[in-house]
Design an enzyme around this catalytic site. Structure first.
Site, PDB file in Angstrom:
ATOM      1  N   VAL A 162     -12.132  -2.903  -0.788  1.00  0.00           N
ATOM      2  CA  VAL A 162     -10.681  -1.920  -0.784  1.00  0.00           C
ATOM      3  C   VAL A 162     -10.592  -1.480   0.246  1.00  0.00           C
ATOM      4  O   VAL A 162     -11.206  -0.612   0.785  1.00  0.00           O
ATOM      5  CB  VAL A 162     -10.707  -1.077  -2.054  1.00  0.00           C
ATOM      6  N   GLU A 163      -9.313  -1.954   0.941  1.00  0.00           N
ATOM      7  CA  GLU A 163      -9.048  -1.526   2.545  1.00  0.00           C
ATOM      8  C   GLU A 163      -7.508  -0.534   2.311  1.00  0.00           C
ATOM      9  O   GLU A 163      -7.037  -0.275   3.435  1.00  0.00           O
ATOM     10  CB  GLU A 163      -8.921  -2.640   3.253  1.00  0.00           C
ATOM     11  N   GLN A 164      -7.174   0.015   0.954  1.00  0.00           N
ATOM     12  CA  GLN A 164      -6.010   0.533   0.759  1.00  0.00           C
ATOM     13  C   GLN A 164      -6.194   1.919   1.307  1.00  0.00           C
ATOM     14  O   GLN A 164      -7.373   2.593   1.466  1.00  0.00           O
ATOM     15  CB  GLN A 164      -5.884   0.542  -0.484  1.00  0.00           C
ATOM     16  N   HIS A 222      -9.933  -9.579   5.420  1.00  0.00           N
ATOM     17  CA  HIS A 222     -10.587  -9.022   4.148  1.00  0.00           C
ATOM     18  C   HIS A 222      -9.264  -8.382   3.334  1.00  0.00           C
ATOM     19  O   HIS A 222     -10.010  -7.873   2.235  1.00  0.00           O
ATOM     20  CB  HIS A 222     -11.142  -7.936   4.849  1.00  0.00           C
TER      21      HIS A 222
END
Ligand SMILES: *[C@@H]1O[C@H](CO)[C@@H](O)[C@H](O)[C@H]1NC(C)=O
Ligand SMILES: *[C@@H]1O[C@H](CO)[C@@H](O)[C@H](O)[C@H]1NC(C)=O
Ligand SMILES: *[C@@H]1O[C@H](CO)[C@@H](O)[C@H](O)[C@H]1NC(C)=O
Ligand SMILES: *[C@@H]1O[C@H](CO)[C@@H](O)[C@H](O)[C@H]1NC(C)=O
Length: 387
Positions: free
Chosen positions: A139-141, A14
């Protein structure tokens, strides 16, 4: 799944940062050429899907042609994380299924509202030119509560949803969240506002050992109780169960054991991740298809952990080192799928559709069919688990 900078080989995940900085120009040009020219056999197959399924089966696809072997009696949405595939779009539409874009952007860029609008416009135009049915925002920030990025992310989701719904009626905007809303991997997002601002949250109920605070040992990728408890957390924040799609893993983790005790406990090297001293980052992600070829020649064969309600096995590598592999299979997935039905969640999905063996080998075919079937359990199985 996001562990930027992590050097180990892993399944395409992802986290692959999109190339939106370079690509827009090219896309804007191609968009002009494509507009109104339907590449499908029939013009109506280019129409975006408008009907809402009662139950979502949300599939991440990472490219090539595995989709031809998906169980299209179940699929309702394909998030196209591979290259754009016209044939997939036309085919999905012929089955009444949506195909949605992938959306990812460094949050520092879209704190600026002008930049944000530009990004959204570009995605809407791309979706229109490719006859797509929405977007999956991945968005995995890491984000701190109350930071500019925290508010910008919520605004991004809200404005993306508004634009898509206006420009592509019936389109779907989804957002990927960690297995729990409790700042997992330092992702402290405004989960309730994000849920209210989009059509559905895809809950990534996997990589649940990304931050191990206790004993540094190999454990299940998605333990049953921990997985379900986290849905109660989302729901207790006033997020509607009908906004939630449960994501299950079609991959496992292979851990090389530092020490393998006689009770079968596999201690693993301490690899820190986002503040935690130990992590599944010391393991290696393995597709279901590969594990099914390895398991019969393993030392242990398939074992079942009663507490985590997950299968695992042990094998020795060519250097004689013991490995422990934790994964999900039709039994562990059916247990979770029964909860999805019983709790009234919107649906189920997986990372990712490509990870099964779609060859013509009869054993593989049966295993693959069993994995697809485990997503939508029969009523009998459901009442057996929850009565
Ligand atoms: C806008 O986005 C670009 C990347 O496209 C980035 O380089 C720039 O810093 C952003 N501007 C602001 C004000 O954040
Ligand atoms: C399930 O998990 C919750 C929260 O972690 C815990 O309080 C509870 O005891 C667990 N239940 C079982 C049966 O393990
Ligand atoms: C490994 O496990 C064995 C047996 O369970 C134990 O006696 C030994 O101390 C452990 N070794 C290390 C390095 O932890
Ligand atoms: C592994 O063993 C099981 C149980 O005997 C069997 O059903 C399965 O077909 C075997 N898998 C392969 C790939 O040979």
């Amino acid at each position: 799944m996001c562990r930027a900078g992590d050097p180990r080989t892993r399944i395409e995940n992802h986290c692959t940062i999109s190339m939106w900085i370079i690509v827009p120009l090219v896309l804007t040009l191609t968009a002009q050429v494509w507009s109104n020219v339907c590449p499908c056999a029939r013009e109506e197959l280019c129409q975006p899907i408008r009907t809402q399924p009662a139950f979502e089966v949300f599939v991440f696809d990472v490219g090539k042609k595995a989709w031809k072997f998906y169980d299209w009696t179940k699929v309702t949405t394909v998030a196209a994380f591979g290259e754009y595939d016209v044939e997939l779009m036309c085919y999905a539409h012929s089955k009444g299924a949506r195909v949605v874009l992938k959306g990812d952007v460094p949050l520092s860029y879209i704190v600026d509202p002008v930049n944000r609008t530009a990004w959204i416009q570009e995605k809407v135009q791309l979706a229109q030119s490719q006859f797509m049915d929405g977007i999956n925002i991945d968005v995995e920030q890491a984000v701190e509560t109350g930071s500019p990025e925290y508010y910008a992310l919520t605004a991004l989701v809200k404005e993306t949803t508004e634009s898509f719904h206006i420009k592509i009626p019936g389109s779907q905007v989804s957002f990927d969240v960690a297995w729990s809303p409790k700042c997992i991997d330092k992702r402290c997002y405004d989960y309730l506002a994000i849920a209210d601002s989009c059509d559905l949250l895809f809950v990534m109920s996997y990589d649940e050992q990304s931050q191990i605070w206790g004993d540094c040992i190999a454990m299940a990728n998605a333990p049953f109780n921990q997985t379900l408890t986290a849905y109660d957390q989302y729901i207790s924040m006033s997020i509607e169960p009908q906004k939630l799609v449960m994501g299950v893993p079609w991959y496992g983790y292979d851990y090389s054991c530092l020490n393998f005790t006689k009770d079968g406990i596999c201690t693993i090297p301490k690899v820190p991740f986002r503040g935690a001293p130990c992590s599944d980052a010391s393991g290696r992600q393995i597709p279901y298809s590969i594990m099914m070829k390895q398991i019969n020649s393993s030392i242990s064969g398939r074992l079942w952990d009663k507490n985590q309600r997950a299968p695992y096995y042990n094998y020795k590598d060519t250097e004689g080192r013991v490995h422990q592999v934790w994964y999900d299979d039709p039994e562990s997935i059916a247990l979770k799928a029964a909860y999805v039905a019983q709790r009234g969640l919107k649906g189920i999905g997986m990372w990712n559709g490509n990870l099964l063996d779609y060859s013509s080998d009869p054993i593989a075919q049966q295993q693959t069919a069993d994995m697809w079937n485990s997503l939508t359990p029969s009523k009998d199985r459901e009442s057996a688990v929850f009565s």
